[in-house]
Motif scaffolding. Sequence first.
Motif, mmCIF file in Angstrom:
data_model
loop_
_atom_site.group_PDB
_atom_site.id
_atom_site.type_symbol
_atom_site.label_atom_id
_atom_site.label_comp_id
_atom_site.label_asym_id
_atom_site.label_seq_id
_atom_site.Cartn_x
_atom_site.Cartn_y
_atom_site.Cartn_z
ATOM 1 N N ASN A 139 -9.127 -2.738 26.460
ATOM 2 C CA ASN A 139 -10.255 -2.267 25.652
ATOM 3 C C ASN A 139 -9.955 -0.924 25.005
ATOM 4 N N ARG A 140 -9.297 -0.054 25.728
ATOM 5 C CA ARG A 140 -8.958 1.253 25.158
ATOM 6 C C ARG A 140 -7.978 1.110 23.997
ATOM 7 N N GLY A 182 -22.706 -17.655 22.468
ATOM 8 C CA GLY A 182 -21.708 -17.558 21.410
ATOM 9 C C GLY A 182 -20.573 -18.544 21.606
ATOM 10 N N GLY A 183 -19.338 -18.044 21.457
ATOM 11 C CA GLY A 183 -18.160 -18.899 21.590
ATOM 12 C C GLY A 183 -17.556 -18.900 22.970
ATOM 13 N N THR A 184 -18.300 -18.426 23.982
ATOM 14 C CA THR A 184 -17.790 -18.415 25.354
ATOM 15 C C THR A 184 -17.949 -19.812 25.943
ATOM 16 N N GLU A 185 -16.878 -20.606 25.860
ATOM 17 C CA GLU A 185 -16.975 -22.023 26.210
ATOM 18 C C GLU A 185 -17.275 -22.244 27.681
ATOM 19 N N LEU A 186 -16.823 -21.344 28.547
ATOM 20 C CA LEU A 186 -17.131 -21.506 29.966
ATOM 21 C C LEU A 186 -18.635 -21.538 30.177
ATOM 22 N N PRO A 238 -9.175 -7.465 37.728
ATOM 23 C CA PRO A 238 -8.298 -6.784 36.760
ATOM 24 C C PRO A 238 -8.876 -5.458 36.256
ATOM 25 N N TYR A 239 -9.107 -4.531 37.149
ATOM 26 C CA TYR A 239 -9.704 -3.252 36.767
ATOM 27 C C TYR A 239 -8.908 -2.564 35.648
ATOM 28 N N ILE A 289 -13.915 -12.625 31.378
ATOM 29 C CA ILE A 289 -13.495 -14.012 31.166
ATOM 30 C C ILE A 289 -12.188 -14.060 30.394
ATOM 31 N N ASP A 290 -12.013 -13.125 29.434
ATOM 32 C CA ASP A 290 -10.804 -13.117 28.612
ATOM 33 C C ASP A 290 -9.540 -12.821 29.421
ATOM 34 N N THR A 291 -9.683 -12.183 30.572
ATOM 35 C CA THR A 291 -8.510 -11.812 31.374
ATOM 36 C C THR A 291 -7.903 -13.005 32.097
ATOM 37 N N GLY A 292 -8.611 -14.132 32.117
ATOM 38 C CA GLY A 292 -8.143 -15.281 32.885
ATOM 39 C C GLY A 292 -8.597 -15.269 34.325
#
Length: 908
Positions: free
Chosen positions: A148-149, A834-838, A140-141, A161-164
Amino acid sequence: MGVERERVAGFGRLEDGLRQAGEWYRWGPYLSERQWGTVREDYSANGDAWNYLPHDHARSRAYRWGEDGLAGFSDIEQRLCLGLALWNGRDPILKERAFGLTGEQGNHGEDVKEYWWYLDAIPSHAWNRWRYHYPQGAFPYQDLIDVNRSRDKFQPEYELIDTGAFNDDKYWIVEVAYAKASADDLLMSITVTNAGPDADTLHMLPTAWFRNTWSWDPDAPKPGMAAGATDGSVTIEHPFIGTLELVADAGPDGAVPEVLFCENETNTTRLFGAKPITPYPKDGINDHVVGGAPTVNPDRTGTKCSVWYRLTVEPGNTAQLRLRLRPAGTTAATDPFGKNFSEVLRTREGEADEFYQELTPRTASEDEAMVMRQAFSGLLWSKQLFYYDVKRWLDGDPTQPTPPAERLNGRNAKWRNFNAFDIMSMPDKWEYPWYAAWDLAFHCVALAHVDPAFAKYQLILLCREWFQHPNGALPAYEWDFSDVNPPVQAWAALEVFSVDGGRDIDFLSRVFDKMLLNFAWWVNLEDPEGNNVFEGGFLGLDNIGPLDRSHLPVGGILEQSDATGWMGFYTIAMGTIAIILNRSRQRPASDLVLKFMEHYAAIRDALASQALWDEADGLYYDRLVTPSGTAVPVKVRSMVGVIPALVAFVLQEDDLRSSIMVGKQFADLLSSEGFDDPGKLRESGVLRGEPGQQRMLFSLAGPDRLERLLSKVFDESEFLSPHGLRALSAYHREHPYVIDVEGVQASIDYEPAESTTPMFGGNSNWRGPIWFPLNYLMVTVLERYHRFYGDDFTIEYPTGSGRWLTLDKVAADLSDRLISLFTDDADGRRACFGGTELMQRDPAWHDNLIFSEYFHGDNGAAIGAFHQTGWTGVIADLIRRRHGEVDSIGDVIRRLSAETREPREPLP
């Protein structure tokens, strides 16, 4: 460990040139993860490196000064490079390098958006292992850029990771292991695991290419590579490294892979609409594989080649690919992938296990041992060829257009002496693919445990004539050599000397000579008023204050408690080196011992008299002196005000005797401390020992201020967090600080993670996070104080808890807090994730550690540069230190004193 030590024994010769390196260093991980967007590759008029050479250009433009690649390996001069390209059949381009955002694209500055890990390495690089997770769906470039922008600095970063991209485990696990059968026989084993629920196809393209050395000089020889005599092999001819062969094994299905060739030349048509240099440019393999373009050479020759495998792998299954790079005509193994290949892999991995087993303290847990090993491995992977000839860069190459005139007065224009072509330890090979002088000091302390010769080489290199400015300044970092970093190199030299056993006096002497020049530069240029209160600008602390300390908005000068503290730190390091040189009897240096004691006395007096100490708050503060003469304290509760406490040293009786005999400023200081009255001194606690073996403690903070300052530092509502010391006190969470001077108003509050100010650009997140340099120094100075005071000195820790501990126990607890950033807690969670469950819950992710630039000031989550193995790598030293495996420099001095002491009459 013996086998590996023997391999790297010749590294010390590298300081005389790369070609003098020991043979086992000829091949290693000497590529960056990102060469695009660096100062070296920037030929713009305005110095906007990111936009001049963006990621979209990287696959198409031949680099001038270095190379990058996934899992990159090269010879020590980076003439021939190996790496890995991947294609999932859905991406618009091959995955040849890690993708990230520029400073303008990211809401918290530049940021890599990939997941890879340096899992293992040994100093000779006879064994290196790397891991990468590659999504099976289209990368997902644009989504990463757009989201983010669109976010502001008060929102979190949008990660891959947030992109799925990893939903339903639809990704590939790619591991690359390099093993050497001999110094020049390099084995490459690639394993690919389909983590997803369905069978899928991955295109694997192990790639070899020459760094372009021929386009910049009219008569430079051009190397070449061509299809070999057997299928899947390549013959490589290079005027310097000779004739080699790259041999690729058949794939798991028995099919012989296709070898594709192009040139490592810029695609001028794609980038500039100009006439092509070649029909088969740098991105020719990319265009052919992804789009079927006729951009690979049908004659099967070139300066870049890829071995193209198409792997279809069932869910949960793993496939292996094998390649070998070796001198042509090798007869020892007619079958390059026979029994010998597997035996070499097993042997080298076993040697690595043995190497780290001997380094691991017996009392360390398995989790701590893994943290230590991966931290060391990250440091060893983060070596890179750093090639930068400033004069050539400013003036341009004979075959290229003349650079813009603005460059002649722009970045690094005053450093024409700088001409680096050296292997260096990088803070991070994507975020910071260039050295930084003060980061390097901490790298070296950790590296000294695994490769002391390389650590020494790094510190010597920084002082060589092609690095150090003729005026004595050390180049700070590539983006601005003239900026000022904390002067910690002399301290690092002492630590490296100590970790290595405290015997290499020649190394210490050599560093000392060059540091004398740098010390004089600091005294002459960073103390303009001559009052021993120093400036220095931001000193690596970025947004830690309300003002840009390098560019004051009201003019005047900023008298800095940290700059002054760092100079005190520098002074005692130099004085300690002088003591060791003198004690060793290899180099008389008693006059230099006194020189630095005199400097210490002057700095201590200045701190006491220039109103930098705040008695009410128990901290040191900067003081802004405006052009009108107004002096305004900058009352920010930050690590700036703690640094003077890091300055502590102990003088033995012989050195005290010498100081009294000279009878100058330092002797006056001794008299002011009551040295003529030993009873008074003993009562104050700064003189200890029996006559003949007395010792005296000197600290910029002093015993009374030290106790006050430490009570602030170890207050959990201020600096002390569950995982270490915050850079900025949490007091400012509820009490923002505002400074208003001559019409200029600025403020600062506590931010535990990403900074919301753009003051320094990029991801300058210093306002609240935990970062290792000062935490590490605090641990070591607490140990030093304890070695002097013993159990007689206790403090309340944490402040207000009612628990009174000796300083060694405090140092141990602070170490444990820092180590807990990486190790599993009672719930099996690592704070750094942190909260990154993966990462917290998935076994495929959980033990792949990251050593980020800094960590959330409240919960310890990793932030900043994602793979900052550099100064965070000192966690490896800290683990060994925590388990009693590290001798202090004080131990070394005491040993030298015992070996060289002559009978004398004791002092009263």
